[in-house]
Design an enzyme around this catalytic site. Structure first.
Site, PDB file in Angstrom:
ATOM      1  N   HIS A 173       0.669  -1.348   0.094  1.00  0.00           N
ATOM      2  CA  HIS A 173      -0.018  -0.013  -0.106  1.00  0.00           C
ATOM      3  C   HIS A 173       0.896   1.229   0.156  1.00  0.00           C
ATOM      4  CE1 HIS A 173      -4.140  -1.503   0.945  1.00  0.00           C
ATOM      5  NE2 HIS A 173      -3.227  -2.972   0.951  1.00  0.00           N
TER       6      HIS A 173
ATOM      7  N   ASP B 199       3.436   9.711  -0.734  1.00  0.00           N
ATOM      8  CA  ASP B 199       2.231   8.650  -0.322  1.00  0.00           C
ATOM      9  C   ASP B 199       1.902   7.640  -1.294  1.00  0.00           C
ATOM     10  OD1 ASP B 199      -0.041   8.110   1.089  1.00  0.00           O
ATOM     11  OD2 ASP B 199      -0.687   9.921   1.525  1.00  0.00           O
TER      12      ASP B 199
HETATM   13  P1  ADP Z   1      -3.131   6.627   5.218  1.00  0.00           P
HETATM   14  O1  ADP Z   1      -3.313   5.190   4.768  1.00  0.00           O
HETATM   15  O2  ADP Z   1      -1.650   6.906   5.021  1.00  0.00           O
HETATM   16  O3  ADP Z   1      -3.443   7.075   6.592  1.00  0.00           O
HETATM   17  P2  ADP Z   1      -5.125   7.373   3.131  1.00  0.00           P
HETATM   18  O4  ADP Z   1      -5.305   8.991   2.686  1.00  0.00           O
HETATM   19  O5  ADP Z   1      -4.820   6.564   2.057  1.00  0.00           O
HETATM   20  O6  ADP Z   1      -3.724   7.623   4.154  1.00  0.00           O
HETATM   21  O7  ADP Z   1      -6.185   7.053   3.986  1.00  0.00           O
HETATM   22  C1  ADP Z   1      -6.648   7.629   4.992  1.00  0.00           C
HETATM   23  C2  ADP Z   1      -7.943   7.065   5.520  1.00  0.00           C
HETATM   24  O8  ADP Z   1      -8.303   7.452   6.930  1.00  0.00           O
HETATM   25  C3  ADP Z   1      -9.038   7.441   4.644  1.00  0.00           C
HETATM   26  O9  ADP Z   1      -9.795   6.284   4.374  1.00  0.00           O
HETATM   27  C4  ADP Z   1     -10.093   8.599   5.452  1.00  0.00           C
HETATM   28  O10 ADP Z   1     -11.178   8.705   5.237  1.00  0.00           O
HETATM   29  C5  ADP Z   1      -9.522   8.071   7.030  1.00  0.00           C
HETATM   30  N1  ADP Z   1      -9.443   9.294   7.961  1.00  0.00           N
HETATM   31  C6  ADP Z   1      -8.464  10.254   7.525  1.00  0.00           C
HETATM   32  N2  ADP Z   1      -8.929  11.194   8.636  1.00  0.00           N
HETATM   33  C7  ADP Z   1      -9.612  10.780   9.618  1.00  0.00           C
HETATM   34  C8  ADP Z   1     -10.494  11.242  10.472  1.00  0.00           C
HETATM   35  N3  ADP Z   1     -10.010  12.385  11.103  1.00  0.00           N
HETATM   36  N4  ADP Z   1     -11.436  10.522  11.266  1.00  0.00           N
HETATM   37  C9  ADP Z   1     -11.664   9.261  10.707  1.00  0.00           C
HETATM   38  N5  ADP Z   1     -11.267   8.821   9.458  1.00  0.00           N
HETATM   39  C10 ADP Z   1     -10.164   9.528   8.750  1.00  0.00           C
HETATM   40  C1  G6P Z   2      -1.404   3.105   6.103  1.00  0.00           C
HETATM   41  C2  G6P Z   2      -0.556   1.804   6.045  1.00  0.00           C
HETATM   42  C3  G6P Z   2      -1.579   0.714   6.705  1.00  0.00           C
HETATM   43  C4  G6P Z   2      -1.526   1.249   8.187  1.00  0.00           C
HETATM   44  C5  G6P Z   2      -2.311   2.465   8.263  1.00  0.00           C
HETATM   45  C6  G6P Z   2      -2.583   2.957   9.684  1.00  0.00           C
HETATM   46  O1  G6P Z   2      -2.265   3.229   5.549  1.00  0.00           O
HETATM   47  O2  G6P Z   2      -0.348   1.663   4.609  1.00  0.00           O
HETATM   48  O3  G6P Z   2      -0.694  -0.726   6.399  1.00  0.00           O
HETATM   49  O4  G6P Z   2      -2.540   0.216   8.609  1.00  0.00           O
HETATM   50  O5  G6P Z   2      -1.417   3.407   7.571  1.00  0.00           O
HETATM   51  O6  G6P Z   2      -1.286   2.774  10.397  1.00  0.00           O
HETATM   52  P1  G6P Z   2      -1.502   1.931  11.772  1.00  0.00           P
HETATM   53  O7  G6P Z   2       0.307   1.959  12.288  1.00  0.00           O
HETATM   54  O8  G6P Z   2      -2.042   2.398  12.687  1.00  0.00           O
HETATM   55  O9  G6P Z   2      -1.538   0.401  11.435  1.00  0.00           O
END
Ligand code: ADP
Ligand code: G6P
Length: 500
Positions: free
Chosen positions: A174, A387
């Site tokens: 991912h 990202d």
């Molecule tokens: P990462 O996987 O690195 O966190 P992404 O943008 O791909 O970054 O995914 C983040 C996910 O977390 C999204 O599906 C988003 O809806 C969720 N998210 C981000 N901020 C919040 C928040 N404040 N509260 C709830 N969900 C959140």
């Molecule tokens: C990114 C990573 C995931 C991970 C998520 C939240 O989306 O690709 O593998 O689960 O961040 O991070 P955490 O350390 O809380 O699992």
């Protein structure tokens, strides 16, 4: 004589985390909190749609036995089987916080100076991958497809094959995969690369990540022969053939669009405009992570206000930060840095009772709140330093049902390859981001709509179901019937049954 009907293979998803984190409450009861991050957001609708099993860690050091009931309840609601792999405190420290998040995470995001190459971490990473392998091997049959997710479990195929497991093994990363000059810094680079080549299929987010991986194989595993061209290439060695491809992940577009159109979300979005009236609302939503470029973004906003006094009072930045990996010192420091910057900007420019430049929230939002923020925002400012994909960018577009808004997106997010209607920026270029903000604030309605419409169409065409179909087609290569779509509720395996 009637031929015996073969049982169709199941989809067995394995990731470090289950979609819930099970926390022990003050009342002594276990609660299931939805886990955060893009992996869980993307996979949840896939498993709900197809059925199958999800194997992963329950997110706390609570003893396996005590989460069995919560796991059963969560699994019944989710509609697929859940099986937990318990991790001890030391394993959480050295495998999850250590190797996964103090080595692989910063290295693969091109930040080697943040890595802590502690040898103990590697040993625990190997031991914990072996532990996951035992949990998977106890359940997966040869007809099943075991689909492993993300950087925590890169050794899993190697460990499963060592146990004699004969299921098909596919892997999806991912996060980005770095170029050879960065990957070379990893002390265990060759072992890890060869371990990845034990999967039958290895998938990346973008063509750039796939090319980086192939370049690393060429540079560091000369005995491997690369065959073919295009989106999927093959790596051949004495241990077999691995297909390597790019499969950009997406969201359940329809679900986001439909839910965002509902009256309760619209009402909450209006409420936000009433609270912060007569100004453009700029939104940033991220997990607390140094890869997300939050301080750089705040500095760009500060620059906008300093350089263009006419923007003061006309624009507010809503920055929502979800708590994440709080036990890692760099994440702590980042929170302090962000809060200091917010204080500085508000201290310098706020007009009491009239206008606050930055509205900052450090918490996880409920789904309805998140969708209301997406709908209310005139501009989304999504500026990660690097990202894998960034699903927030896609969710924002899906929820922008009036198509009257602008996405400013880092050119270093995987999503930038697809979302051509965004204003693409270099997140390190504070002046450039400030100018993009000004351009977004002044963009005529016709241009806003045309750009947003084209991005929404593209996400609708390539949603998460399209992603999973493409990946599974490649994983089974037409040899088996496609893994079934099933909406029947799954069964739940209590953790105590695990042979760990
Ligand atoms: P990462 O996987 O690195 O966190 P992404 O943008 O791909 O970054 O995914 C983040 C996910 O977390 C999204 O599906 C988003 O809806 C969720 N998210 C981000 N901020 C919040 C928040 N404040 N509260 C709830 N969900 C959140
Ligand atoms: C990114 C990573 C995931 C991970 C998520 C939240 O989306 O690709 O593998 O689960 O961040 O991070 P955490 O350390 O809380 O699992």
């Amino acid at each position: 004589m009637r031929a015996k009907k073969k049982r169709q293979g199941r989809l067995v998803v394995v990731s470090n985390r289950l979609p819930y984190a099970f926390q022990l409450g003050a009342d002594g009861r276990i609660r299931a909190e939805p886990a955060s991050g893009g992996l869980v957001t993307a996979l949840r609708p896939v498993l709900r749609d197809r059925g199958g099993m999800w194997i992963g860690w329950g997110g706390s050091s609570a003893p396996a036995r005590s989460i069995a009931t919560a796991l059963a309840t969560a699994g019944k609601e989710a509609g697929y089987s859940l099986a937990a792999v318990p991790l001890g405190e030391e394993q959480v420290r050295d495998f999850y916080l250590g190797f996964s998040n103090e080595i692989v995470w910063p290295l693969f995001h091109d930040l080697p100076s943040l890595c802590n190459f502690e040898p103990r971490y590697w040993r625990t990473y190997c031991a914990v991958n072996a532990k996951y392998a035992r949990a998977v091997h106890a359940r997966a049959e040869s007809r099943d497809l075991v689909w492993v997710h993300d950087y925590h479990l890169m050794n899993l195929a190697e460990e499963l094959r060592a146990l004699g497991n004969r299921s098909r093994l596919a892997f999806f990363l991912h996060i980005p995969f770095p170029a050879p000059d960065i990957f070379l810094k990893l002390p265990w680079r060759q072992t890890l690369l060869r371990a990845l080549l034990r999967f039958d299929l290895v998938g990346f987010q973008t063509a750039r990540d796939r090319r980086n991986f192939v370049a690393c194989v060429r540079a560091m595993a000369p005995e491997v022969r690369m065959v073919g061209r295009g989106n999927v290439v093959r790596a051949r060695s004495a241990s077999g053939t691995t297909r390597i491809g790019s499969f950009p992940i997406s969201i359940d577009y329809g679900a986001f669009r439909r839910r965002a159109a509902e009256p309760d979300v619209a009402e909450k979005a209006l409420e936000l405009h009433r609270l912060l009236p007569k100004r453009k609302l700029v939104l940033g939503v991220d997990r607390l992570d140094y890869t997300k470029g939050i301080p750089e973004r705040l500095r760009a906003f500060q620059h906008l206000l300093a350089r263009h006094p006419d923007m003061r009072g006309r624009v507010s930045l809503i920055q929502v930060v979800v708590p994440s990996r709080e036990d890692i010192p760099q994440y702590h420091q980042l929170r302090t840095q962000i809060e200091q910057l917010v204080g500085q900007i508000n201290g310098a420019y706020a007009r009491p009772g009239e206008w606050v430049p930055v509205w900052y929230e450090y918490r996880s939002l409920s789904r309805i709140e998140l969708l209301a923020y997406y709908r209310a925002a005139d501009i989304a400012l999504i500026t990660p330093l690097k990202d894998g994909m960034n699903l927030v960018a896609k969710e924002y577009c899906a929820c922008s049902i009036e198509e009257d808004c602008v996405l400013i997106l880092s050119e270093f997010a995987g999503a930038a390859a697809q979302l051509k209607g965004a204003l693409l920026v270099n997140p390190y270029d504070v002046e450039g981001v400030a100018e993009a903000l000004r351009e977004a604030c002044e963009m005529p309605a016709g241009r806003r709509a045309a750009r947003m419409r084209s991005m929404r169409r593209s996400i609708q065409r390539q949603d998460v179901f399209d992603w999973v179909d493409g990946f599974l087609r490649e994983a089974v290569r037409g040899e088996l019937p496609a893994y079934p779509r099933s909406r029947s509720p799954g069964t739940v395996e209590p953790t105590e049954q695990l042979p760990l």
